[in-house]
Design an enzyme around this catalytic site. Structure first.
Site, PDB file in Angstrom:
ATOM      1  N   SER A   1     -16.493  36.378  26.153  1.00 58.25           N
ATOM      2  CA  SER A   1     -15.764  35.237  25.585  1.00 58.25           C
ATOM      3  C   SER A   1     -16.634  34.640  24.488  1.00 58.25           C
ATOM      4  O   SER A   1     -17.857  34.870  24.476  1.00 58.25           O
ATOM      5  CB  SER A   1     -15.552  34.186  26.690  1.00 58.25           C
ATOM      6  OG  SER A   1     -15.085  32.964  26.144  1.00 58.25           O
TER       7      SER A   1
ATOM      8  N   TYR B   1     -17.886  29.173  34.234  1.00 60.86           N
ATOM      9  CA  TYR B   1     -17.337  30.160  33.295  1.00 60.86           C
ATOM     10  C   TYR B   1     -18.349  30.493  32.201  1.00 60.86           C
ATOM     11  O   TYR B   1     -18.603  31.661  31.897  1.00 60.86           O
ATOM     12  CB  TYR B   1     -16.050  29.580  32.692  1.00 60.86           C
ATOM     13  CG  TYR B   1     -15.256  30.537  31.838  1.00 60.86           C
ATOM     14  CD1 TYR B   1     -14.337  31.421  32.411  1.00 60.86           C
ATOM     15  CD2 TYR B   1     -15.393  30.548  30.449  1.00 60.86           C
ATOM     16  CE1 TYR B   1     -13.579  32.278  31.630  1.00 60.86           C
ATOM     17  CE2 TYR B   1     -14.650  31.412  29.664  1.00 60.86           C
ATOM     18  CZ  TYR B   1     -13.742  32.275  30.251  1.00 60.86           C
ATOM     19  OH  TYR B   1     -12.997  33.131  29.464  1.00 60.86           O
TER      20      TYR B   1
HETATM   21  P1  NAD Z   1      -4.862  36.341  32.699  1.00 61.37           P
HETATM   22  O1  NAD Z   1      -4.879  35.185  33.631  1.00 61.37           O
HETATM   23  O2  NAD Z   1      -3.665  36.600  31.843  1.00 61.37           O
HETATM   24  O3  NAD Z   1      -5.161  37.681  33.508  1.00 61.37           O
HETATM   25  C1  NAD Z   1      -6.142  37.708  34.496  1.00 61.37           C
HETATM   26  C2  NAD Z   1      -6.054  39.034  35.212  1.00 61.37           C
HETATM   27  O4  NAD Z   1      -7.069  39.040  36.231  1.00 61.37           O
HETATM   28  C3  NAD Z   1      -4.728  39.263  35.921  1.00 61.37           C
HETATM   29  O5  NAD Z   1      -4.377  40.632  35.795  1.00 61.37           O
HETATM   30  C4  NAD Z   1      -5.033  38.941  37.374  1.00 61.37           C
HETATM   31  O6  NAD Z   1      -4.227  39.640  38.307  1.00 61.37           O
HETATM   32  C5  NAD Z   1      -6.458  39.442  37.450  1.00 61.37           C
HETATM   33  N1  NAD Z   1      -7.186  38.873  38.591  1.00 61.37           N
HETATM   34  C6  NAD Z   1      -7.313  37.570  38.939  1.00 61.37           C
HETATM   35  N2  NAD Z   1      -8.018  37.470  40.098  1.00 61.37           N
HETATM   36  C7  NAD Z   1      -8.350  38.734  40.463  1.00 61.37           C
HETATM   37  C8  NAD Z   1      -9.057  39.295  41.557  1.00 61.37           C
HETATM   38  N3  NAD Z   1      -9.559  38.534  42.513  1.00 61.37           N
HETATM   39  N4  NAD Z   1      -9.178  40.646  41.605  1.00 61.37           N
HETATM   40  C9  NAD Z   1      -8.644  41.442  40.657  1.00 61.37           C
HETATM   41  N5  NAD Z   1      -7.970  40.966  39.588  1.00 61.37           N
HETATM   42  C10 NAD Z   1      -7.820  39.631  39.506  1.00 61.37           C
HETATM   43  O7  NAD Z   1      -6.196  36.184  31.824  1.00 61.37           O
HETATM   44  P2  NAD Z   1      -6.560  36.562  30.312  1.00 61.37           P
HETATM   45  O8  NAD Z   1      -6.473  35.341  29.495  1.00 61.37           O
HETATM   46  O9  NAD Z   1      -5.868  37.789  29.880  1.00 61.37           O
HETATM   47  O10 NAD Z   1      -8.130  36.827  30.487  1.00 61.37           O
HETATM   48  C11 NAD Z   1      -8.656  38.124  30.648  1.00 61.37           C
HETATM   49  C12 NAD Z   1     -10.150  38.065  30.370  1.00 61.37           C
HETATM   50  O11 NAD Z   1     -10.379  37.600  29.039  1.00 61.37           O
HETATM   51  C13 NAD Z   1     -10.928  37.117  31.304  1.00 61.37           C
HETATM   52  O12 NAD Z   1     -12.172  37.679  31.637  1.00 61.37           O
HETATM   53  C14 NAD Z   1     -11.116  35.893  30.426  1.00 61.37           C
HETATM   54  O13 NAD Z   1     -12.246  35.155  30.804  1.00 61.37           O
HETATM   55  C15 NAD Z   1     -11.299  36.540  29.069  1.00 61.37           C
HETATM   56  N6  NAD Z   1     -11.029  35.632  27.962  1.00 61.37           N
HETATM   57  C16 NAD Z   1      -9.794  35.091  27.779  1.00 61.37           C
HETATM   58  C17 NAD Z   1      -9.592  34.227  26.714  1.00 61.37           C
HETATM   59  C18 NAD Z   1      -8.258  33.620  26.437  1.00 61.37           C
HETATM   60  O14 NAD Z   1      -8.193  32.756  25.560  1.00 61.37           O
HETATM   61  N7  NAD Z   1      -7.205  34.006  27.100  1.00 61.37           N
HETATM   62  C19 NAD Z   1     -10.645  33.907  25.853  1.00 61.37           C
HETATM   63  C20 NAD Z   1     -11.891  34.466  26.083  1.00 61.37           C
HETATM   64  C21 NAD Z   1     -12.075  35.333  27.146  1.00 61.37           C
END
Ligand code: NAD
Length: 260
Positions: free
Chosen positions: A142, A155
């Site tokens: 991130s 986080y």
């Molecule tokens: P999201 O909430 O859309 O998806 C999260 C995924 O993780 C889902 O598929 C969920 O089923 C899975 N998950 C949750 N708990 C779990 C567990 N215990 N075991 C297995 N799977 C599990 O999230 P996103 O926004 O797509 O984020 C994905 C990654 O990107 C994360 O690591 C997040 O920190 C990172 N990220 C996101 C953003 C953003 O703005 N969305 C920014 C920077 C980093």
């Protein structure tokens, strides 16, 4: 890209992980999807990948909070497809609170999923990649792996940790044809971002509209959310031969956020 390659993408039933899974499938890789949503919810997504790209897609509901869940996911993928050539550590959760109220169990859950699960998955994937003399490990960190924001202690700690893990493993496996990189997204509109808006509004005493304008997009000079497709495009590039010398990096895709 070889049709025989297999990618495991953790947390790929929605958001960035699903975008990356679709991007990798479009290059001809078989994909293992993972998440905690029920089978019947993810099955149409899985079947759409098979229909759209002519590859095999499997959904594994392993809970990655525990090392045993991570090991089961990796072993299941190897058993089903014979190898794990690409590992994308993407599963992650968020919790927003001032440190004095931050629940211990939320700290532990975020460290377990956002950091430790990546360690256990890498540990399971590296022996097969070494044997093959080729592998790609992509950790979704991130912008919060590079800089901090208040109220996200767990986080930000986990994401800084995964950047360090990326560099360390990159050095360990560099001579085996394996690259290890972190992608550092800024704000991408996904369920994870949407769901933290009410808590951030409460923590900062703002309306939800103010949080979007003055907190989330205030950090992002483009004033736009980055897209899932942009994350997928970079992940796909990192799996190509053109990216063979890119390793140990933390690549921001953040609309200029970390240029501040
Ligand atoms: P999201 O909430 O859309 O998806 C999260 C995924 O993780 C889902 O598929 C969920 O089923 C899975 N998950 C949750 N708990 C779990 C567990 N215990 N075991 C297995 N799977 C599990 O999230 P996103 O926004 O797509 O984020 C994905 C990654 O990107 C994360 O690591 C997040 O920190 C990172 N990220 C996101 C953003 C953003 O703005 N969305 C920014 C920077 C980093």
């Amino acid at each position: 890209m070889s049709i025989n390659r297999t990618a495991v993408i953790t947390g790929s039933s929605s958001g960035i992980g699903l975008g990356i899974a679709r991007g990798l499938a479009a290059t001809g890789m078989n994909v293992v999807l993972n998440g905690i949503e029920p089978e019947e919810q993810v099955d149409p997504i899985r079947r759409a990948i098979e229909a759209d790209f002519g590859v095999k897609a499997r959904y594994d509901r392993a809970n990655l909070m525990e090392p045993a869940g991570v090991r089961a996911l990796m072993a299941g993928a190897e058993e089903r497809f014979g190898s794990v050539d690409v590992l994308v550590n993407n599963a992650g959760i968020q919790f927003v609170s001032p440190v004095d109220d931050f629940p211990d169990e939320k700290w532990q859950a975020i460290i377990n999923l956002n950091l430790s699960a990546a360690f256990y998955a890498i540990k399971a994937a590296v022996p097969g990649m070494k044997k093959a003399g080729w592998g790609r490990i992509i950790n979704i960190a991130s912008a919060h792996g590079l800089v901090a924001s208040p109220f996200k202690s767990a986080y930000v700690a986990a994401k800084h940790g995964i950047v360090g893990l990326t560099k360390t493993i990159a050095l360990e496996v560099a001579e085996h044809g394996i690259t290890v990189n972190a992608i550092c997204p800024g704000y991408v509109w996904t369920p994870l971002v949407e769901s933290q808006i009410p808590d951030t509004a409460r923590a900062r005493g703002m309306t939800e509209e103010q949080v979007i304008r003055d907190v989330l997009l205030a950090a992002q000079p483009t004033k736009k959310f980055a897209t899932v497709e942009e994350m997928a495009a970079l992940a796909v590039f990192l799996t190509t031969e053109g990216a063979a010398s890119i390793t140990g990096t933390a690549l921001p895709v953040d609309g200029g956020w970390t240029a501040h």
